[in-house]
Each structure stands twice: as C-alpha cells, then as structure tokens.
Motif scaffolding. Structure first.
Motif, short mmCIF file in Angstrom:
data_model
loop_
_atom_site.label_atom_id
_atom_site.label_comp_id
_atom_site.label_asym_id
_atom_site.label_seq_id
_atom_site.Cartn_x
_atom_site.Cartn_y
_atom_site.Cartn_z
N ASN A 95 0.85 -1.19 0.00
CA ASN A 95 0.00 0.00 0.00
C ASN A 95 0.88 1.24 0.00
O ASN A 95 1.86 1.31 0.74
N GLU A 96 0.53 2.21 -0.82
CA GLU A 96 1.33 3.43 -0.93
C GLU A 96 0.44 4.66 -0.88
O GLU A 96 -0.58 4.74 -1.56
N HIS A 97 0.85 5.61 -0.05
CA HIS A 97 0.16 6.90 -0.01
C HIS A 97 0.37 7.62 -1.34
O HIS A 97 1.51 7.78 -1.80
N ILE A 98 -0.72 8.05 -1.96
CA ILE A 98 -0.65 8.82 -3.20
C ILE A 98 -1.23 10.20 -2.91
O ILE A 98 -2.29 10.34 -2.31
N GLY A 99 -0.56 11.21 -3.36
CA GLY A 99 -1.01 12.58 -3.11
C GLY A 99 0.06 13.34 -2.36
O GLY A 99 1.13 12.82 -2.06
N PHE A 100 -0.23 14.56 -2.06
CA PHE A 100 0.75 15.43 -1.43
C PHE A 100 0.69 15.25 0.08
O PHE A 100 -0.31 15.57 0.71
N LYS A 101 1.77 14.73 0.66
CA LYS A 101 1.82 14.54 2.11
C LYS A 101 1.91 15.89 2.82
O LYS A 101 1.33 16.10 3.88
N GLU A 102 2.68 16.83 2.23
CA GLU A 102 2.91 18.12 2.87
C GLU A 102 2.32 19.26 2.03
O GLU A 102 2.35 19.21 0.80
N THR A 103 1.80 20.26 2.71
CA THR A 103 1.30 21.47 2.05
C THR A 103 2.11 22.67 2.55
O THR A 103 2.28 22.85 3.76
N LEU A 104 2.60 23.47 1.62
CA LEU A 104 3.27 24.71 1.96
C LEU A 104 2.33 25.87 1.65
O LEU A 104 1.88 26.03 0.51
N VAL A 121 -5.74 28.09 6.23
CA VAL A 121 -4.55 27.28 6.54
C VAL A 121 -4.95 26.15 7.48
O VAL A 121 -5.40 26.39 8.60
N GLU A 122 -4.77 24.92 7.02
CA GLU A 122 -5.15 23.77 7.82
C GLU A 122 -4.16 23.58 8.98
O GLU A 122 -2.95 23.55 8.79
N THR A 123 -4.71 23.45 10.18
CA THR A 123 -3.87 23.16 11.35
C THR A 123 -3.54 21.68 11.33
O THR A 123 -4.40 20.83 11.57
N SER A 124 -2.30 21.36 11.01
CA SER A 124 -1.92 19.96 10.78
C SER A 124 -0.42 19.80 10.89
O SER A 124 0.34 20.75 10.68
N SER A 125 0.01 18.59 11.22
CA SER A 125 1.44 18.30 11.27
C SER A 125 2.05 18.18 9.87
O SER A 125 3.26 18.00 9.73
N SER A 126 1.21 18.29 8.85
CA SER A 126 1.73 18.27 7.47
C SER A 126 1.62 19.66 6.82
O SER A 126 1.82 19.79 5.62
N SER A 127 1.31 20.68 7.63
CA SER A 127 1.19 22.05 7.13
C SER A 127 2.45 22.85 7.45
O SER A 127 2.92 22.86 8.59
N LYS A 166 3.58 22.18 11.37
CA LYS A 166 4.90 21.56 11.35
C LYS A 166 5.99 22.62 11.28
O LYS A 166 7.08 22.47 11.86
N PHE A 167 5.69 23.71 10.59
CA PHE A 167 6.68 24.77 10.40
C PHE A 167 5.96 26.10 10.25
O PHE A 167 4.97 26.20 9.52
N LEU A 168 6.46 27.12 10.93
CA LEU A 168 5.94 28.48 10.79
C LEU A 168 7.13 29.42 10.78
O LEU A 168 7.92 29.45 11.72
N ALA A 226 13.95 26.34 1.59
CA ALA A 226 13.76 24.91 1.31
C ALA A 226 14.66 24.05 2.18
O ALA A 226 14.23 23.02 2.73
N ALA A 227 15.90 24.47 2.34
CA ALA A 227 16.84 23.69 3.16
C ALA A 227 16.36 23.60 4.59
O ALA A 227 16.43 22.54 5.23
N GLN A 228 15.85 24.71 5.12
CA GLN A 228 15.38 24.72 6.51
C GLN A 228 14.13 23.86 6.67
O GLN A 228 14.00 23.08 7.63
N ILE A 229 13.20 23.96 5.74
CA ILE A 229 11.96 23.19 5.84
C ILE A 229 12.24 21.69 5.67
O ILE A 229 11.67 20.86 6.39
N ILE A 230 13.13 21.34 4.77
CA ILE A 230 13.51 19.93 4.62
C ILE A 230 14.15 19.42 5.90
O ILE A 230 13.90 18.29 6.33
N GLN A 231 14.97 20.24 6.51
CA GLN A 231 15.61 19.87 7.77
C GLN A 231 14.56 19.58 8.85
O GLN A 231 14.65 18.59 9.58
#
Length: 317
Positions: free
Chosen positions: A157-166, A222-228, A253-255, A305-310
């Motif tokens: 089983n594989e997740h399809i779609g965007f896991k993260e939203t910026l 803006v969705e309050t989520s650990s993937s936002s 996840k990041f602000l 991008a580097a910071q968010i990937i980190q």
C-alpha cells in the motif's frame, strides 16, 4: 502526476502495459520503495526501478511476457551481489523486490481516479497485491505499508497525493521562487495575497492554488496539521505581524517569517506586549531560512527549502 498521465495515455490507446513497482528494498539497493516504471510491448518505457543491468533485464522480461494473451501479475526478488541465484547482475549490494502488474484499458478508471486526486490536492492509497491494482480514499499514516509472506501472499500500500502542504503568505517575487522550488520538492503549494491584480501572483504558473484573501481571515485557509508548513513573506511589516498573530496560536509543522533581524526584533517586542508568550515566539523560524547569505529570490528560496527539509526530516533515522 506525469507518470500516471503517461500510463493513462497508453491505456487509452489500448496498449497493454506492465507497471513495475519496487515494493521492498534493503541495504544499498538502487531501487527504493515506490519507484515505478511503465513498459509496453513495443519497448516504450517511462520511470525507473533502479537502473543498470538489473533494470534492463526486467524490461526485457516484461516485454516478452506482454506477448502472452494473459500476462501474469507477480513479484520478483533481486539481490545485488553479482552472479548468484536471484542475482540482478549488479554488485552494489542490497536487495529489492519488484511487483509486475499487467494493466490494460479495463484499468483506466482507476488511473483516472489517481490523476483526479493529484490534480485537486487530495490524498488516497494505491493498493497492490497478487489480485489487486486499486486506489481508494483511505489515508495511510505512513508513506508505505507492505508485507511479503511468500511469492503468492503479499501486499503493498502506498500513499498517493501530497503529504505536505506549503502555505506561502505573500505572492511577490520571493513567493514565486519558493513556489517553483517546492512544487519540484513534491509539496502542494498554496499562495495567498491581499492585493488584487498582483502581477507576480497572476503570473505564478507553478503554485497549485492562488488566492486573494483578507489576511484577517487567514486562519480559515490554513489547515492546522502536522503536514502544514507556513512561510510568511508579505510586502509590509503590518501584514506580516497581522498574519503571524493570527496563526501563532495554532500548531503547524513549520511556521516562519521572512524579514530582517531588526524588523523581526521589533515585531517580537510588540507581540510580547500584546500577550503572545515567549514560548510561542520561540517556535517561529525567523528570519526564515538557513543562514547562507542569500540575496536573490532564488537564493532565498533555497535557504527556505533547506530549513523546511531539515524540519520535515528531523525525526527520520
């Protein structure tokens, strides 16, 4: 997206296709879970399951099987240690298991469901097994779930779609550069601005969504989520402060906020006086981005991008 569109085109043209998917990898295998490849009888290929002599052998096998009236669905284990049983011919060490799924025009509706999901920023799960090629709206907690009990008893089983939203708040030149980079990184990208007819927002061709809103209502978008992930970069101090004051009480996840240290120092002092706690402010990445002395919008985008990937990968082992 392009992978599934290529598959859709082939099936619409009534071509018989093998879908190859890496469902397990161990060690230094060149193919990783989720790697995919399309192969048709006439030799068309798209995607990759790891490359090299191993991939060439699998492609040739798939082309031969497509000559049959009813090509089988099966899995094949590849061991990358040279000339041994189940060996791939590669010497990089590691192992991978590849699933072969035969698809034809009967599977078009499933592929269309996947494409629609991706186009509209939705999420779902691809199900593969000896008897199944399917897609549902089920949301996986992880990117992959799989089990291989035997050659005849397995699932993937594989997740399809965007896991993260910026969410980019501010549609200026930096917002455009950040959009372009994060779409390539696999994020679903939404850009907001409060200015009508803003040239840079209208000409942003990569963001998945572009919205002109009142920043007082930013929380509704803006969705309050650990993937936002949220990057604030409006065109003026007052709007940066307004947006941050609306969002800082929520958990993302990041602000982060773009701006000079002097501007942000002033903003922090004002927010503290307005009752925002130091604990909340400490969670904000400001100035946003890793310190690499970036100057151009593109360089700033790289630092962000580097910071968010980190941050995104900080819990990975």
């Amino acid at each position: 997206m392009e992978f599934w569109q290529q598959l859709h085109t082939k099936l619409q043209n009534k071509q018989r296709v093998y879908l190859l998917t890496v469902i397990e990898n161990l060690g230094s295998s060149p193919g990783r879970k989720g790697f995919k490849m399309l192969i048709t009888k006439n030799g068309f290929i798209f995607g990759s399951v790891g490359g090299g002599v191993m991939e060439f052998t699998l492609v040739e096998e798939a082309k031969q099987l497509l000559q049959q009236e009813n090509p089988p669905t099966f899995i094949k284990k590849q061991i990358h240690k040279g000339n041994i049983k189940d060996g791939s011919g590669m010497i990089c060490s590691g192992e991978q298991t590849v699933a072969f799924h035969y698809l034809d025009s009967n599977d078009i509706s499933i592929v269309e469901h996947i494409i629609s999901c991706l186009q509209h920023g939705k999420k779902g799960t691809l199900h593969l097994s000896p008897t199944q090629f399917d897609f549902t709206s089920l949301i996986l907690e992880n990117q992959f779930e799989y089990k291989i009990n035997s050659l005849e008893d397995w699932y993937f089983n594989e997740h399809i779609g965007f896991k993260e939203t910026l969410y980019i708040v501010g549609g200026g030149h930096v917002g455009v550069a950040v959009s372009e980079l994060f779409v390539k990184l696999g994020f679903y990208v939404v850009v907001f601005d409060n200015r009508e007819n803003l040239n840079t927002l209208e000409n942003n061709r990569t963001a998945h969504q572009k919205l002109v809103i009142n920043y007082n209502d930013i929380e509704n978008y803006v969705e309050t989520s650990s993937s936002s992930y949220v990057a604030i970069m409006t065109n003026k101090y007052t709007d940066d402060k307004l947006v941050l004051s609306k969002l800082i009480k929520n958990n993302y996840k990041f602000l982060g906020v773009l701006g000079s240290k002097a501007k942000l120092k002033t903003m922090w002092e004002v927010l503290l006086n307005e009752g925002v706690t130091q604990e909340k402010l400490n969670k904000v990445h400001a100035p946003i981005g890793l310190s690499i002395k970036s100057e151009t919008p593109e360089e700033i985008a790289v630092s962000i991008a580097a910071q968010i990937i980190q941050v995104k990968n900080q819990d990975k082992k």
